[in-house]
Design a protein around this motif. Sequence first.
Motif, short mmCIF file in Angstrom:
data_model
loop_
_atom_site.label_atom_id
_atom_site.label_comp_id
_atom_site.label_asym_id
_atom_site.label_seq_id
_atom_site.Cartn_x
_atom_site.Cartn_y
_atom_site.Cartn_z
N ASN A 82 8.86 -7.06 7.56
CA ASN A 82 9.93 -6.36 7.53
C ASN A 82 10.33 -5.32 6.45
OD1 ASN A 82 11.23 -7.19 10.06
ND2 ASN A 82 11.77 -8.98 8.98
N PRO A 83 9.33 -4.32 6.16
CA PRO A 83 9.39 -3.57 5.02
C PRO A 83 10.68 -2.84 5.04
CG PRO A 83 8.00 -2.83 6.47
CD PRO A 83 8.27 -3.92 7.05
N THR A 84 10.99 -2.56 3.63
CA THR A 84 12.19 -2.01 3.18
C THR A 84 12.08 -0.75 2.69
OG1 THR A 84 12.55 -3.43 1.11
CG2 THR A 84 13.76 -4.20 2.97
N GLY A 85 10.97 -0.57 2.26
CA GLY A 85 10.73 1.12 1.67
C GLY A 85 9.24 1.37 1.71
N ILE A 86 8.97 2.64 1.29
CA ILE A 86 7.49 3.03 1.50
C ILE A 86 6.44 2.06 0.89
CG2 ILE A 86 5.89 4.93 0.88
CD1 ILE A 86 8.40 6.62 1.07
N MET A 87 6.96 1.60 -0.33
CA MET A 87 5.56 0.70 -0.84
C MET A 87 5.70 -0.77 -0.20
SD MET A 87 4.40 2.23 -3.56
CE MET A 87 3.57 0.93 -4.17
N ASP A 88 6.83 -1.11 0.28
CA ASP A 88 6.46 -2.35 1.34
C ASP A 88 5.70 -2.31 2.41
OD1 ASP A 88 8.05 -4.07 -0.51
OD2 ASP A 88 9.81 -3.95 0.54
N ARG A 89 5.37 -0.88 2.75
CA ARG A 89 4.74 -0.72 3.92
C ARG A 89 3.40 -0.92 3.68
NH1 ARG A 89 8.76 3.68 5.40
NH2 ARG A 89 10.15 2.57 7.06
N LYS A 90 2.90 -0.90 2.41
CA LYS A 90 1.50 -0.78 2.29
C LYS A 90 0.96 -2.54 1.96
CE LYS A 90 1.52 3.48 -0.11
NZ LYS A 90 0.59 4.19 -1.22
N ALA A 91 -0.21 -2.67 2.76
CA ALA A 91 -0.68 -4.01 2.55
C ALA A 91 -1.17 -4.19 1.13
CB ALA A 91 -1.90 -4.00 3.58
N LEU A 92 -1.28 -5.70 0.98
CA LEU A 92 -2.01 -5.85 -0.15
C LEU A 92 -3.13 -6.81 -0.16
CD1 LEU A 92 1.34 -7.16 -2.37
CD2 LEU A 92 -0.29 -5.46 -3.07
N LEU A 110 -3.04 -3.00 -3.98
CA LEU A 110 -2.68 -2.29 -2.76
C LEU A 110 -4.11 -2.05 -2.12
CD1 LEU A 110 -0.07 0.18 -3.88
CD2 LEU A 110 0.28 -1.77 -2.39
N VAL A 111 -4.32 -2.33 -0.82
CA VAL A 111 -5.31 -1.97 -0.04
C VAL A 111 -5.76 -0.31 -0.35
CG1 VAL A 111 -6.29 -1.78 2.29
CG2 VAL A 111 -4.81 -3.55 1.90
N GLY A 112 -7.11 -0.37 -0.73
CA GLY A 112 -7.60 1.19 -1.08
C GLY A 112 -7.56 1.19 -2.64
N GLU A 113 -6.81 0.64 -3.33
CA GLU A 113 -6.39 0.78 -4.63
C GLU A 113 -7.49 0.39 -5.44
OE1 GLU A 113 -4.12 3.08 -6.15
OE2 GLU A 113 -3.42 3.79 -4.10
N THR A 114 -7.85 0.88 -6.66
CA THR A 114 -8.82 0.42 -7.77
C THR A 114 -8.09 -0.34 -8.83
OG1 THR A 114 -9.11 2.35 -8.90
CG2 THR A 114 -10.59 1.87 -7.12
N LYS A 115 -6.68 -0.01 -9.11
CA LYS A 115 -6.11 -0.62 -10.11
C LYS A 115 -5.73 -1.94 -9.61
CE LYS A 115 -2.28 -0.38 -13.46
NZ LYS A 115 -1.11 0.32 -13.90
N LYS A 116 -6.22 -3.33 -10.26
CA LYS A 116 -6.07 -4.50 -9.71
C LYS A 116 -5.04 -5.37 -11.12
CE LYS A 116 -10.32 -5.01 -7.29
NZ LYS A 116 -10.00 -4.18 -6.38
N GLN A 117 -4.33 -6.16 -10.38
CA GLN A 117 -3.62 -7.06 -11.36
C GLN A 117 -4.07 -8.53 -11.20
OE1 GLN A 117 0.44 -6.35 -11.81
NE2 GLN A 117 0.22 -4.23 -10.88
N LYS A 118 -3.88 -9.44 -12.32
CA LYS A 118 -4.25 -10.83 -12.08
C LYS A 118 -2.99 -11.69 -12.16
CE LYS A 118 -9.05 -10.36 -13.41
NZ LYS A 118 -9.98 -10.85 -14.31
#
Length: 125
Positions: A82-92, A110-118
């Motif tokens: 149940n995404p509540t905004g645009i960012m919530d609609r993007k898969a991780l 985010l799927v398709g993004e190159t910037k990763k967090q750990k």
Amino acid sequence: MLKKFILVLVTLFILVSCYNQEKNCTDFKTGRFTFETYLNGEVVKTTFTRNDTLEIDFYQGQVDSSNIRWINDCEYIAEKINPTGIMDRKALHFKILTTKDNTYTFEYALVGETKKQKGTVTKIE
């Protein structure tokens, strides 16, 4: 003498590059977990429960659910139910990098993004 030194260096390089840390990702596919991170200068704690297809997060009194699709034993895609905004609609995309005892280290983006967090997660059940 120089040839022996080079041979030793090459041998050490080969041995080190072949070292592959053991990962037991399947131990972390299901269960109850905690994750701590810094947010706005404060340590915040999230608890979540995951089975093969569903993850339920408990954060600051809020409950959020995501569908889980495993790519392999160490990687999965999470999509908010149940995404509540645009960012919530993007898969991780999550990837378990290492495991040790009841913890694992992972990276996500985010799927398709190159910037990763750990982060590091601890299994509590």
